[in-house]
Motif scaffolding. Structure first.
Motif, short mmCIF file in Angstrom:
data_model
loop_
_atom_site.label_atom_id
_atom_site.label_comp_id
_atom_site.label_asym_id
_atom_site.label_seq_id
_atom_site.Cartn_x
_atom_site.Cartn_y
_atom_site.Cartn_z
N VAL A 123 2.66 -0.78 8.25
CA VAL A 123 1.65 -1.79 8.58
C VAL A 123 1.69 -2.93 7.57
O VAL A 123 2.03 -2.74 6.41
N PRO A 124 1.33 -4.14 8.00
CA PRO A 124 1.32 -5.29 7.10
C PRO A 124 0.34 -5.12 5.94
O PRO A 124 -0.62 -4.36 6.02
N VAL A 125 0.59 -5.88 4.89
CA VAL A 125 -0.27 -5.83 3.70
C VAL A 125 -1.69 -6.25 4.08
O VAL A 125 -1.89 -7.28 4.73
N GLY A 126 -2.65 -5.44 3.69
CA GLY A 126 -4.05 -5.72 3.99
C GLY A 126 -4.59 -4.95 5.18
O GLY A 126 -5.79 -5.02 5.47
N THR A 127 -3.73 -4.21 5.87
CA THR A 127 -4.18 -3.45 7.04
C THR A 127 -5.21 -2.39 6.65
O THR A 127 -6.18 -2.15 7.39
N GLY A 128 -5.02 -1.75 5.50
CA GLY A 128 -5.99 -0.75 5.06
C GLY A 128 -7.38 -1.32 4.91
O GLY A 128 -8.39 -0.67 5.25
N ASP A 129 -7.48 -2.57 4.44
CA ASP A 129 -8.78 -3.23 4.30
C ASP A 129 -9.43 -3.40 5.67
O ASP A 129 -10.64 -3.17 5.85
N GLU A 130 -8.62 -3.82 6.64
CA GLU A 130 -9.13 -4.05 8.00
C GLU A 130 -9.56 -2.73 8.64
O GLU A 130 -10.57 -2.67 9.36
N PRO A 150 3.10 5.69 3.29
CA PRO A 150 4.30 5.30 4.07
C PRO A 150 5.32 6.42 4.17
O PRO A 150 5.47 7.22 3.25
N GLU A 151 5.99 6.46 5.31
CA GLU A 151 7.04 7.48 5.50
C GLU A 151 8.40 6.85 5.19
O GLU A 151 8.65 5.68 5.44
N PHE A 152 9.26 7.68 4.63
CA PHE A 152 10.62 7.24 4.30
C PHE A 152 11.64 8.19 4.92
O PHE A 152 12.66 8.51 4.31
N LEU A 153 11.33 8.66 6.13
CA LEU A 153 12.23 9.59 6.82
C LEU A 153 13.28 8.81 7.59
O LEU A 153 12.95 8.01 8.48
N ARG A 154 14.54 9.06 7.29
CA ARG A 154 15.62 8.41 8.05
C ARG A 154 15.78 9.12 9.39
O ARG A 154 15.85 10.34 9.44
N GLU A 155 15.84 8.35 10.47
CA GLU A 155 16.11 8.98 11.76
C GLU A 155 17.48 9.64 11.71
O GLU A 155 18.45 9.07 11.21
N GLY A 156 17.54 10.85 12.22
CA GLY A 156 18.76 11.63 12.15
C GLY A 156 18.78 12.57 10.97
O GLY A 156 19.51 13.56 10.95
N PHE A 157 17.96 12.28 9.96
CA PHE A 157 17.87 13.12 8.76
C PHE A 157 16.41 13.37 8.39
O PHE A 157 16.10 13.67 7.24
N ALA A 158 15.51 13.24 9.36
CA ALA A 158 14.07 13.29 9.08
C ALA A 158 13.66 14.62 8.46
O ALA A 158 12.86 14.66 7.52
N ILE A 168 7.47 10.04 -3.19
CA ILE A 168 6.31 10.07 -2.32
C ILE A 168 5.38 8.97 -2.82
O ILE A 168 4.92 8.99 -3.97
N VAL A 169 5.16 7.96 -1.99
CA VAL A 169 4.34 6.82 -2.37
C VAL A 169 2.96 6.94 -1.74
O VAL A 169 2.83 7.20 -0.54
N VAL A 170 1.94 6.77 -2.56
CA VAL A 170 0.56 6.89 -2.09
C VAL A 170 -0.22 5.66 -2.56
O VAL A 170 -0.27 5.37 -3.75
N GLY A 171 -0.81 4.93 -1.61
CA GLY A 171 -1.61 3.77 -1.96
C GLY A 171 -3.08 4.07 -1.79
O GLY A 171 -3.52 4.42 -0.69
N LEU A 172 -3.84 3.98 -2.87
CA LEU A 172 -5.28 4.26 -2.79
C LEU A 172 -6.06 3.32 -3.67
O LEU A 172 -5.57 2.83 -4.68
N VAL A 197 -0.14 4.15 -6.37
CA VAL A 197 -0.27 2.71 -6.59
C VAL A 197 -1.47 2.21 -5.80
O VAL A 197 -2.11 2.97 -5.06
N ASN A 198 -1.81 0.93 -5.95
CA ASN A 198 -2.91 0.43 -5.12
C ASN A 198 -2.42 0.27 -3.68
O ASN A 198 -1.23 0.22 -3.41
N ARG A 199 -3.37 0.20 -2.80
CA ARG A 199 -3.05 0.30 -1.36
C ARG A 199 -2.15 -0.83 -0.89
O ARG A 199 -1.21 -0.62 -0.12
N ARG A 200 -2.41 -2.04 -1.36
CA ARG A 200 -1.59 -3.17 -0.91
C ARG A 200 -0.16 -3.08 -1.45
O ARG A 200 0.79 -3.48 -0.78
N SER A 201 0.00 -2.52 -2.64
CA SER A 201 1.35 -2.31 -3.17
C SER A 201 2.10 -1.30 -2.32
O SER A 201 3.29 -1.47 -2.01
N SER A 202 1.42 -0.24 -1.92
CA SER A 202 2.05 0.79 -1.08
C SER A 202 2.48 0.21 0.26
O SER A 202 3.59 0.47 0.74
#
Length: 432
Positions: A123-130, A150-158, A168-172, A197-202
């Motif tokens: 999702v675009p930056v700021g979506t969590g705020d909305e 955010p997910e970092f699963l490659r299709e085919g290797f999920a 593992i990135v967590v924005g809060l 990290v903060n949510r917008r960074s994530s």
């Protein structure tokens, strides 16, 4: 932990099955009743290497369930993962968040206890705020925290990527949900770095990562073009580059361009966000433009190898956008086939996993083979567009006996060039 996942696509379904495999109670929600019935009856609705076994095991032990009821999904949920689509807007190419916001409104109407709400979708930056605003507008008494996961699963290797994450990135924006996430990812404590990290960074990290990889693919394709003109070999060049730890050897495989559900839409969305914020993202703009032009260039090269457009048949191997998945969204192979069809090319195609999805796009405009050799039979030109392992193992002698003319365009550099030439083929790879 009790987990509710909204969406059962290429993010939601693998994530749900894998979280259940870790011992969590997972319930996946989707508005598509037909798909939910199929899943509850043990019919998996997409292909990912190793997924079906995990899916069936956890369905049987009741760790994994599926429903169309958001109320049922949210009951007792400690964590709610939003994994619905964010397709590009048809005009602006920005991420269309209508499915995200529809899911959020459904959550707000049915949430009666504290839960952590995480966006798995890109999702675009700021979506969590909305999302926070909508939740409070719809349900002022709701108790929740919104995080970016955010997910970092490659299709085919999920499946592999889920259990072997790079990070593992967590924005809060508050510390309260941190305990829930630490419990969720406790099995990976000594295996992978968890970056808070903060949510917008994530939200930015996912876009920045995908855009960078898309640029890397575009760059190696440009280098492949340079090698073709100068007599260098892109495979040797890429190997030499990849040995530099600052560069690395991944995403240095030249081909027909990037595709799938992530890179095309995420680069376009990132470019839109750049313009919206008056930031010049020239590298991303160049990658988008170059990737589109590459498919035109490959289609033109294929046309140049066809002697008799009216009578010659072209064998296409590969329709999925990459190996290991049946996903044909933004597939370079499908787009190239579509361009060839406009020129009147007769096509007989085969893909190990993507035939049904390809049929839903290409309809009856091409012939579909039961295997690679059936597609090749009586063809005047063989074109390889997806890097499936079984294509690498094709028997050149058998191919030679089946083809009308012995010509191969290998846009994934899968076949041994010297052996193909020795077998009497006119052979052309990428950047060689």
């Amino acid at each position: 932990m009790n987990i509710c996942i909204i969406g059962t696509g290429y993010v939601g379904l693998p994530s749900g099955a894998c979280f259940a495999e870790l011992g969590n109670n997972v319930i996946c929600v989707d508005i598509d009743g037909k798909k939910i019935n199929e899943l509850n009856n043990g019919k998996i609705t997409l292909y990912e290497e190793g997924l079906e076994e995990i899916f069936l095991r956890n369905l049987e032990n009741k760790k994994l369930k599926f429903t169309t009821s958001i109320k049922e999904g949210l009951k007792n949920a400690d964590l709610i993962l939003i994994a619905v689509g964010t397709p590009p807007h048809p005009l602006t190419k920005e991420a269309d968040l209508k499915y995200i916001y529809a899911a959020v409104r459904d959550i707000a109407k049915n949430l009666d206890h504290y839960a952590v709400i995480a966006t798995k979708s890109t999702v675009p930056v700021g979506t969590g705020d909305e999302i926070e605003k909508i939740l409070l507008q719809e349900n002022p008494k709701a108790q929740f925290d919104v995080i970016s996961l955010p997910e970092f699963l490659r299709e085919g290797f999920a499946v592999y990527d889920f259990f072997n994450p790079d990070r593992i990135v967590v924005g809060l924006n508050s510390q309260k949900p941190k305990k829930v996430i630490e419990e969720l990812y406790a099995p990976f404590k000594n295996k992978s770095q968890i970056l808070f990290v903060n949510r917008r960074s994530s939200e930015t990290i996912k876009y920045a990562s995908n855009a960078f990889l898309a640029i890397k693919i575009h760059y190696i394709n440009e280098m492949a073009d340079f090698c073709e003109k100068t007599g260098a070999d892109i495979l040797e060049v890429a190997k030499g580059m990849g040995l530099d730890n600052r560069i690395g050897n991944r995403f240095l495989n030249p081909g027909p361009g990037y595709g799938g559900s992530c890179f095309p839409k995420d680069t376009q969305a990132m470019a839109f966000m750049g313009k919206k914020n008056d930031v010049n993202l020239s590298l991303i703009d160049s990658a988008i433009k170059g990737n589109e032009e590459r498919k035109d260039k490959i289609a033109q090269k294929i046309l140049s190898y066809i002697d008799d457009l009216k009578n010659d048949q072209v064998a296409i191997l590969g329709l999925a956008f990459k190996d290991g998945t049946d996903d044909c969204r933004e597939s370079p192979a499908v787009e190239i086939v579509s361009k060839l069809l406009k020129e009147g090319v007769k096509i007989h195609a085969y893909d190990p996993k993507a035939m049904e999805l390809a049929k839903s796009i290409l309809k009856d405009q091409i012939k579909y083979a039961k295997d690679a050799y059936e597609a090749i039979k009586d063809s005047s030109l063989l074109v390889i567009l997806t890097e499936w392992k079984e294509f690498r193992e094709l028997d050149l002698n058998q191919i030679s006996s089946l083809m009308k003319h012995k010509k191969i365009l290998d846009f994934r550099n899968l076949l041994d060039k010297e052996k193909a030439l020795e077998a009497g083929f006119v052979y052309s790879g990428v950047g060689r």
